[in-house]
Enzyme design. Structure first.
Site, mmCIF file in Angstrom:
data_model
loop_
_atom_site.group_PDB
_atom_site.id
_atom_site.type_symbol
_atom_site.label_atom_id
_atom_site.label_comp_id
_atom_site.label_asym_id
_atom_site.label_seq_id
_atom_site.Cartn_x
_atom_site.Cartn_y
_atom_site.Cartn_z
ATOM 1 N N GLY C 9 14.432 -7.535 -37.506
ATOM 2 C CA GLY C 9 13.286 -8.345 -37.910
ATOM 3 C C GLY C 9 13.678 -9.801 -37.976
ATOM 4 N N SER C 13 12.161 -11.455 -43.407
ATOM 5 C CA SER C 13 11.085 -10.497 -43.155
ATOM 6 C C SER C 13 11.219 -9.271 -44.052
ATOM 7 C CB SER C 13 11.086 -10.070 -41.685
ATOM 8 O OG SER C 13 12.292 -9.402 -41.364
ATOM 9 N N LYS C 15 14.136 -7.389 -44.382
ATOM 10 C CA LYS C 15 15.058 -6.387 -43.824
ATOM 11 C C LYS C 15 16.058 -5.859 -44.857
ATOM 12 C CE LYS C 15 16.902 -9.347 -41.071
ATOM 13 N NZ LYS C 15 16.221 -10.590 -41.476
ATOM 14 N N HIS C 50 24.804 -12.749 -54.791
ATOM 15 C CA HIS C 50 24.203 -11.584 -54.121
ATOM 16 C C HIS C 50 24.771 -10.281 -54.686
ATOM 17 C CE1 HIS C 50 21.497 -12.974 -51.023
ATOM 18 N NE2 HIS C 50 22.337 -13.937 -50.696
ATOM 19 N N ARG C 53 23.308 -9.554 -58.076
ATOM 20 C CA ARG C 53 21.929 -9.108 -57.974
ATOM 21 C C ARG C 53 21.845 -7.630 -57.625
ATOM 22 N NH1 ARG C 53 18.771 -8.046 -53.915
ATOM 23 N NH2 ARG C 53 20.144 -8.928 -52.349
#
Lengths: 174, 174, 174
Positions: C9, C13, C15, C50, C53
């Site tokens: 994608g 988007s 993904k 990241h 998270r």
């Protein structure tokens, strides 16, 4: 007709024509909420030409920034077509507005609408990573906004060569 | 096999391989109508290498501009593969031809063909708006041509990672 | 859950979020194989953010080049998520590695895996042809790699606005 639909796709993929057809399908009439801004005479005459082309079945509203206000003001009647979210985002960013807050407010407003809304937006993230930093920020913001509005909509379609591909709802297992 | 098919997709998405397979599926033979122009020796040898790769089941026709003539001349026999519409449009624009008239003539010619035709074209409108004005005009023209030919075709597919997504016909309500 | 999936994608988007959901769907735990390289402190802190998270259900592996080794080392346990193939290709090309050989080795390695693998990759070929030669080479290579891995995978999805469109398997006749 479902209450809310997002139609996305590339430039000149037929998004607006499909959105117009879908919006008119319920009552034969629609409210066209244009987010384009007329900065000069050329732009003004292009917008006027677009309005003429659309015909008398459309009520035309021009709102570059306060999309939530425009939706609230036009609720309770014919379906609305918002064309388009990408220009709205451009206006928000150029005016140094908080576009994340505006996007969140839009999804909240959407929940309370009674008449249908069809949003048009653009796919801008399927090319090579732009060298221009502002372009990269814009495509990240546009992708975020598309996802945010898509999540709040009942239906999502991706246009290719003038035809819609159904994206939501779908029967994929995730 | 349907009479006319448009296969669109990004660069290196597997469009040509799928189009070749579909074209050969009817009779095991096909007519390859290439719109690429050989401007220099490098291009000539690339085109020759492509023809060699395709093998003897293909009849090769090279036609950069008169696509309607090429379709009419090759009608009545094996299926034709036109690769690709985007290069044809480039040739028309570079030669200052009326590409809108050419596109309209193509859809008219298509109506009278008896042997199948498979068109390959490119998605070029899903990136950030190009800064270059000619690039913007080209992507507008390419989007228009893709919609115009798609409307005249029985089937449309969008390629991703080598596989086709069905675009037309579809069961969407608009 | 199928043994191997490719999720492609455009930028932003959705993904990665879809890939994370799919990877965790089997056992509630997953192995995150990140191909991003931390060249500076800003990148290091972004990667750390990241990982935070994603939470404790993920085992984090960082592998910019030897993806086959990382898959072999993590096989036999929880599903793996490779994020993403486009950055892996970038690393291979910047380091002047043979990326075609690496891609071929990856599909070979994939055949012998017992635990599921979900790959994330990017669509980069749907914009105007880049003026920059390296950018053109990269999008050709990315398209080739996406096709190669897609052929070796059981499932392929294209993301748009946060939702997956099924690409493989499909019921198209070619």
């Amino acid at each position: 007709m479902e209450k809310s639909t997002l139609i996305t796709g590339g430039a000149r993929s037929g998004k607006s024509a499909l959105a117009e057809r879908l919006t008119l399908s319920a009552t034969g009439r629609g409210v066209y909420i244009a987010t384009a801004q007329a900065f000069d005479d050329e732009m003004k005459s292009r917008i006027a030409a677009h309005q003429d082309r659309r015909g008398p079945e459309w009520q035309n509203v021009s709102e570059p920034l306060d999309l939530c206000g425009a939706l609230t003001n036009t609720d309770g009647g014919d379906p609305r077509l918002v064309d388009c979210l990408t220009l709205w985002l451009t206006n928000l960013m150029l005016g140094d507005h908080d576009w994340r807050a505006a996007g969140a407010e839009l999804t909240k407003t959407l929940r309370h609408q009674t008449a249908p809304v069809v949003f048009v937006t653009n796919e801008v993230g399927c090319g090579i990573v732009p060298e221009n930093k502002l372009a990269r920020q814009f495509r990240d913001a546009a992708g975020w906004l598309n996802q945010t509005v898509a999540e709040a909509c009942d239906h999502v379609y991706l246009c290719a060569a003038g035809y819609p591909i159904r994206v939501k709802p779908n029967d994929n297992p995730f």
